[in-house]
Write a protein that holds these residues in place. Structure first.
Motif, mmCIF file in Angstrom:
data_model
loop_
_atom_site.group_PDB
_atom_site.id
_atom_site.type_symbol
_atom_site.label_atom_id
_atom_site.label_comp_id
_atom_site.label_asym_id
_atom_site.label_seq_id
_atom_site.Cartn_x
_atom_site.Cartn_y
_atom_site.Cartn_z
ATOM 1 N N GLN A 1 66.481 11.179 75.928
ATOM 2 C CA GLN A 1 66.314 10.075 74.916
ATOM 3 C C GLN A 1 66.630 8.703 75.425
ATOM 4 O O GLN A 1 66.219 7.871 74.443
ATOM 5 C CB GLN A 1 67.637 10.474 74.072
ATOM 6 N N LEU A 2 67.335 8.468 76.334
ATOM 7 C CA LEU A 2 67.154 7.001 76.901
ATOM 8 C C LEU A 2 65.972 6.683 77.363
ATOM 9 O O LEU A 2 65.475 5.691 77.015
ATOM 10 C CB LEU A 2 68.167 7.143 78.139
ATOM 11 N N LEU A 3 65.213 7.398 77.833
ATOM 12 C CA LEU A 3 63.706 7.014 78.398
ATOM 13 C C LEU A 3 63.076 6.831 77.087
ATOM 14 O O LEU A 3 62.150 5.767 76.832
ATOM 15 C CB LEU A 3 63.097 8.203 79.110
ATOM 16 N N ALA A 4 62.918 7.640 76.164
ATOM 17 C CA ALA A 4 62.326 7.516 74.956
ATOM 18 C C ALA A 4 62.548 6.251 74.082
ATOM 19 O O ALA A 4 61.662 5.613 73.725
ATOM 20 C CB ALA A 4 62.498 8.719 73.803
ATOM 21 N N GLY B 1 64.011 2.103 68.808
ATOM 22 C CA GLY B 1 64.699 2.534 69.869
ATOM 23 C C GLY B 1 65.893 2.553 70.168
ATOM 24 O O GLY B 1 66.655 3.397 70.760
ATOM 25 N N TRP B 2 66.691 1.729 69.500
ATOM 26 C CA TRP B 2 68.237 1.800 69.073
ATOM 27 C C TRP B 2 68.606 3.132 68.837
ATOM 28 O O TRP B 2 69.708 3.629 69.254
ATOM 29 C CB TRP B 2 68.730 0.722 68.477
ATOM 30 N N ALA B 3 67.961 3.803 67.822
ATOM 31 C CA ALA B 3 68.343 5.243 67.505
ATOM 32 C C ALA B 3 68.351 6.337 68.576
ATOM 33 O O ALA B 3 69.358 7.028 68.570
ATOM 34 C CB ALA B 3 67.514 5.728 66.287
ATOM 35 N N PHE B 4 67.312 5.946 69.477
ATOM 36 C CA PHE B 4 67.313 6.964 70.467
ATOM 37 C C PHE B 4 68.385 6.604 71.560
ATOM 38 O O PHE B 4 68.855 7.452 72.220
ATOM 39 C CB PHE B 4 66.054 6.997 71.320
ATOM 40 N N LEU B 5 68.857 5.261 71.644
ATOM 41 C CA LEU B 5 69.754 5.090 72.706
ATOM 42 C C LEU B 5 71.206 5.664 72.041
ATOM 43 O O LEU B 5 72.139 5.994 72.852
ATOM 44 C CB LEU B 5 69.852 3.620 72.781
ATOM 45 N N LEU B 6 71.241 5.520 70.740
ATOM 46 C CA LEU B 6 72.517 6.070 70.111
ATOM 47 C C LEU B 6 72.700 7.618 70.486
ATOM 48 O O LEU B 6 73.799 8.046 70.736
ATOM 49 C CB LEU B 6 72.601 5.821 68.456
ATOM 50 N N ASP B 7 71.693 8.313 70.167
ATOM 51 C CA ASP B 7 71.633 9.797 70.869
ATOM 52 C C ASP B 7 71.758 10.020 72.193
ATOM 53 O O ASP B 7 72.671 10.884 72.358
ATOM 54 C CB ASP B 7 70.100 10.316 70.279
ATOM 55 N N ALA B 8 71.197 9.318 73.041
ATOM 56 C CA ALA B 8 71.709 9.375 74.492
ATOM 57 C C ALA B 8 73.004 9.059 74.684
ATOM 58 O O ALA B 8 73.658 9.790 75.445
ATOM 59 C CB ALA B 8 71.030 8.359 75.299
#
Length: 411
Positions: free
Chosen positions: A87-90, A167-174
């Protein structure tokens, strides 16, 4: 039933699981909006979603074997770390002006594969941190957290996208997966490894545990049909809502009603002790025929919205009751493998529903397709009551010790 949150290991498991559920609930809306904003292509979205689903389906039985061979905590921890990285990479890709769809798809492949190991590990984690008498309450709490996350996830995704970008939504998931991994590090889970044998023998043993219990495999068939018809409703329901019931807002109201229904059903499951859990759960699942019939007519919008809420309340009730029954009945050393077959049956039928529902609607009409789906799901769930071991299965206080009646019915 005592409150399992008073037990430190489960409290940490619950917190970690809740955080990751919140992160996961943000992703569907964020992914859809991000890819459509970047590419304008529904095909790109379908590709990425398929990249996450296919490896999960293929690897679920493998994940079940590994989770039984190793400590479920170790498997869940490794899965959380892998999904944190993917998720960080995405997220980093989506923060670029020209994100690579190929890299995002590859990250989702890895994340889907990790999910195939995490999914069967969760039930042994609950079984290893909560006493048997408290497991239904624990499963209800987890289901309630999932329902709340699904209710708030799209709104949180919209806020993040509006304020900072997808992109920040994926960083939150990470970040939520990292937090879950940290919490898992702080707990210990008892582990009963299976006897050492070949990988193929482990797969077969897991299936034998399912096959030897009539109440289990007949219920799995009904649950698979439930998911098949749910996929048909998800494909055809929006079309009916837009064309015949008043527009897109009605469909949004239907989905929100379902989310509220799941939440209420999960809360109910945490407050009652069901004497015949398999029978009660399958009766609750049969309620899904209601919205299928309502859409087939189609009934007025308020009736459709209400019917879907009631049906999803049945699902919210079924989940914790079923999971508790399985955790307290299946031997610990085979639990993850049995759960993996359970999920494989449930998830595996959904692509068939997505594929055949529009074909059937084109050939026979939408009303006929939904009516047939209602007959299928209602008939399949009610038909399990004809199985003696479904009717006779009663709740026991201790895990993995069936009554004489249950032993006779399950073999």
């Amino acid at each position: 039933m005592a409150n399992p949150l008073k037990q430190r290991p489960f409290r940490r498991l619950f917190l970690g699981r809740t955080l990751s559920l919140i992160g996961d609930a943000v992703i569907p809306a964020a992914l859809a909006l991000a890819l459509l904003r970047t590419t304008g292509s529904a095909s790109a979205l379908a590709l990425v979603l398929g990249c996450a689903m296919v490896p999960k389906l293929l690897l679920l039985p493998v994940g079940g074997v590994i989770a039984d061979r190793l400590n479920s905590r170790t498997v869940a921890l490794a899965s959380d770390l892998v999904r944190c990285v993917t998720q960080l990479l995405a997220g980093l890709q989506l923060m670029r002006s020209d994100p690579s769809i190929a890299l995002i798809a590859a990250a989702e492949v890895a994340g889907g594969a990790a999910s195939a190991f995490a999914t069967p590990a969760l039930s042994p984690l609950v079984g290893g941190t909560v006493a048997a008498a408290d497991r239904q309450r624990a499963n209800s709490l987890l289901a309630t957290a999932g329902s709340v996350a699904r209710l708030g996830g799209p709104a949180l995704a919209g806020l993040l996208i509006w304020a900072a970008g997808p992109g920040w939504a994926f960083l939150l998931d990470a970040a939520t997966f990292a937090a879950s991994a940290a919490l898992l590090l702080s707990i210990r889970v008892a582990h009963v490894p299976p006897p050492k044998r070949s990988f193929r023998a482990d797969l077969i043993e897991g299936w034998v545990e399912v096959r030897n219990r009539d109440w289990y495999w007949t219920s799995l068939i009904a649950h698979g049909i439930w998911n098949l018809t749910a996929a048909a409703l998800m494909v055809l329901g929006p079309v009916i809502a837009v064309r015949s019931l008043g527009g897109e807002g009605i469909w949004v109201a239907v989905l929100q009603s379902g989310s509220i229904g799941v939440l209420l059903g999960a809360l109910l499951a945490g407050r009652v002790r069901v004497h015949r859990p398999v029978m009660a759960g399958n009766l609750a699942a049969a309620l899904y025929a209601l919205p299928l019939v309502a859409l087939a007519v189609p009934a007025p919008a308020p009736l459709v919205i209400g019917a879907y809420g009631v049906a999803m309340a049945g699902l919210g009730f079924l989940g914790p009751v079923w999971e508790t029954t399985v955790q307290n009945t299946i031997p610990e050393h085979a639990l993850a493998r049995v759960i993996s077959y359970d999920w494989l049956m449930s998830l595996g039928t959904m692509p068939l529903g997505y594929l055949f529902a529009p074909l059937a609607a084109d050939a026979f009409g939408t009303g006929w397709t939904l009516t047939t789906s209602a007959v299928l799901v209602g008939g399949a769930c009610l038909a399990t009551l004809a199985v003696p071991s479904v009717r006779r299965f009663v709740t026991e206080g201790a895990p993995h010790h069936a009554s004489t009646e249950q032993k006779a019915a399950a073999t």
